[in-house]
Design a protein around this motif. Structure first.
Motif, PDB file in Angstrom:
ATOM      1  N   LEU A  50     -31.715  12.577 -15.769  1.00 58.35           N
ATOM      2  CA  LEU A  50     -30.911  13.668 -16.327  1.00 58.35           C
ATOM      3  C   LEU A  50     -31.269  13.895 -17.796  1.00 58.35           C
ATOM      4  O   LEU A  50     -31.452  15.035 -18.231  1.00 58.35           O
ATOM      5  N   ASN A  51     -31.388  12.814 -18.565  1.00 58.39           N
ATOM      6  CA  ASN A  51     -31.750  12.940 -19.982  1.00 58.39           C
ATOM      7  C   ASN A  51     -33.078  13.657 -20.152  1.00 58.39           C
ATOM      8  O   ASN A  51     -33.206  14.587 -20.953  1.00 58.39           O
ATOM      9  N   ILE A  52     -34.069  13.199 -19.400  1.00 60.59           N
ATOM     10  CA  ILE A  52     -35.410  13.764 -19.578  1.00 60.59           C
ATOM     11  C   ILE A  52     -35.446  15.219 -19.112  1.00 60.59           C
ATOM     12  O   ILE A  52     -36.023  16.085 -19.781  1.00 60.59           O
ATOM     13  N   ASN A  94     -32.912  17.316 -18.865  1.00 57.49           N
ATOM     14  CA  ASN A  94     -32.136  18.130 -19.812  1.00 57.49           C
ATOM     15  C   ASN A  94     -32.993  18.505 -21.018  1.00 57.49           C
ATOM     16  O   ASN A  94     -32.995  19.656 -21.453  1.00 57.49           O
ATOM     17  N   ASN A  95     -33.708  17.536 -21.538  1.00 59.95           N
ATOM     18  CA  ASN A  95     -34.578  17.808 -22.687  1.00 59.95           C
ATOM     19  C   ASN A  95     -35.658  18.821 -22.320  1.00 59.95           C
ATOM     20  O   ASN A  95     -35.979  19.716 -23.106  1.00 59.95           O
ATOM     21  N   ALA A  96     -36.231  18.657 -21.126  1.00 58.05           N
ATOM     22  CA  ALA A  96     -37.291  19.569 -20.679  1.00 58.05           C
ATOM     23  C   ALA A  96     -36.740  20.987 -20.535  1.00 58.05           C
ATOM     24  O   ALA A  96     -37.361  21.960 -20.984  1.00 58.05           O
ATOM     25  N   THR A 130     -33.197  17.169 -32.930  1.00 59.60           N
ATOM     26  CA  THR A 130     -33.569  18.420 -33.601  1.00 59.60           C
ATOM     27  C   THR A 130     -32.648  19.543 -33.138  1.00 59.60           C
ATOM     28  O   THR A 130     -32.889  20.714 -33.433  1.00 59.60           O
ATOM     29  N   LYS A 131     -31.611  19.154 -32.376  1.00 55.15           N
ATOM     30  CA  LYS A 131     -30.714  20.177 -31.822  1.00 55.15           C
ATOM     31  C   LYS A 131     -29.463  20.330 -32.683  1.00 55.15           C
ATOM     32  O   LYS A 131     -29.075  19.387 -33.363  1.00 55.15           O
ATOM     33  N   PRO A 132     -28.831  21.491 -32.608  1.00 52.20           N
ATOM     34  CA  PRO A 132     -27.587  21.674 -33.348  1.00 52.20           C
ATOM     35  C   PRO A 132     -26.476  20.766 -32.804  1.00 52.20           C
ATOM     36  O   PRO A 132     -26.533  20.370 -31.627  1.00 52.20           O
ATOM     37  N   LEU A 161     -29.162  10.477 -28.709  1.00 50.18           N
ATOM     38  CA  LEU A 161     -29.059   9.153 -28.071  1.00 50.18           C
ATOM     39  C   LEU A 161     -29.845   9.080 -26.765  1.00 50.18           C
ATOM     40  O   LEU A 161     -30.165   8.002 -26.278  1.00 50.18           O
ATOM     41  N   GLY A 162     -30.152  10.248 -26.201  1.00 48.49           N
ATOM     42  CA  GLY A 162     -30.730  10.305 -24.853  1.00 48.49           C
ATOM     43  C   GLY A 162     -31.996   9.477 -24.666  1.00 48.49           C
ATOM     44  O   GLY A 162     -32.084   8.660 -23.751  1.00 48.49           O
ATOM     45  N   MET A 163     -32.972   9.666 -25.534  1.00 51.10           N
ATOM     46  CA  MET A 163     -34.260   9.018 -25.307  1.00 51.10           C
ATOM     47  C   MET A 163     -34.199   7.501 -25.527  1.00 51.10           C
ATOM     48  O   MET A 163     -34.879   6.744 -24.846  1.00 51.10           O
TER      49      MET A 163
HETATM   50 MG    MG Z   1     -31.554  14.564 -24.740  1.00 51.34          MG
END
Ligand code: MG
Ligand code: ADP
Length: 274
Positions: A165-167, A169-171, A227-229, A236-238
């Protein structure tokens, strides 16, 4: 300092919201399972009733004009098809729900025999729909490539699903971000691959989004680096994801990225059969 604390507080609040959302969705999933079972069972019963109906018509063939009989056959065939679709999609919904329940039921750090392709598919789907719900005009194509016949593997489903989910979501965010600036003709795309080699399970998540600068690559796994607002990212995701793959599963998390072009993450997990 004060500003940083303020941001941190905001991020923790966000994390808490996510955790309670997890509990909530497990509850909802459980509730939805019952009515879905009704939908599937009534559809199967209706199919049976159609068979009975067809038999009655066959027994009285002579009483109906040929044209009417043909039309009726067509309608019955269509109804059959619709019924099968209802069952198929209902069962798909059930399997997604069971995936969510399994993941939210499994204890932390508990290795369970898991259909990894199914798990990945469900979380890619969840991420995609969450993104669509939160960002208007979010339209991407997802290509999925699952090796056939991968046996159940011992993984910690609760944690692995979080990592996926983390990866993803980032993608999704990376392609969405690029879509905001790129001219027409840009086709946002995410490629998902699950396969095995002699010793490892491999999960590849590749996007053609904004990519990473050298600084981002260096700090990718730092806690609170984002780097997100505020509200969009916690940073914390990665870190969590690498911990899940490398420390909990004894695997390896690798990435390759080019700024403005693409990012690929590859999860390697040593194969452990039940
Ligand atoms: Mg993330
Ligand atoms: N697929 C990706 N494409 C581009 N940048 C990424 C990607 N994945 C992660 N990043 C960068 O790494 C940062 C940290 O990611 P993460 O730890 O998940 O925190 P968050 O998503 O909350 O920002 C992101 O803010 C982003 O800058």
């Amino acid at each position: 300092m004060e500003k940083e604390l303020e941001t941190l507080k905001e991020q923790l609040k966000q994390q808490e919201k996510l955790a309670s959302l997890g509990l909530l969705s497990a509850g909802i999933a459980h509730e939805i399972q019952n009515p879905l079972n009704f939908v599937i069972n009534f559809s199967k019963m209706s199919d049976k009733l159609l068979s009975d109906l067809t038999e009655i018509v066959e027994d009285n063939e002579a009483a109906l004009p040929e044209a009417d009989r043909e039309e009726m056959d067509d309608i019955v065939a269509d109804l059959r098809e619709n019924m099968a679709k209802i069952v198929e999609h209902g069962e798909r919904a059930i399997s997604i729900i069971q995936g969510i329940l399994l993941v939210s039921r499994g204890k932390e750090n508990e290795f369970l025999p898991t259909d990894v392709c199914k798990l990945v598919k469900e979380y890619v789907w969840l991420s995609y729909h969450a993104m669509r719900a939160n960002h208007k005009n979010f339209n991407i194509s997802i290509h999925e490539n699952y090796e056939e016949g991968i046996p159940q593997m011992m993984v910690i489903p609760q944690d692995l699903s979080r990592a996926i989910l983390n990866i993803v979501n980032n993608a999704c965010y990376a392609v969405w971000k690029k879509q905001q600036t790129e001219k027409e003709g840009y086709v946002p795309q995410i490629d998902i691959t699950v396969k095995t080699d002699a010793s490892d399970l491999l999960i590849v998540i590749a996007d053609n989004g904004v990519g990473m600068s050298e600084e981002v690559k260096q700090r990718l796994y730092d806690n609170f680096f984002t780097t997100k607002p505020v509200g969009q990212g916690t940073g914390l995701g990665m870190g969590i994801t690498r911990d899940i793959i490398e420390n909990k599963h004894g695997g390896k998390l690798l990435f390759d990225s080019k700024e403005g072009e693409y990012t690929n993450f590859t999860i390697h997990i040593p194969i452990r059969l039940k």
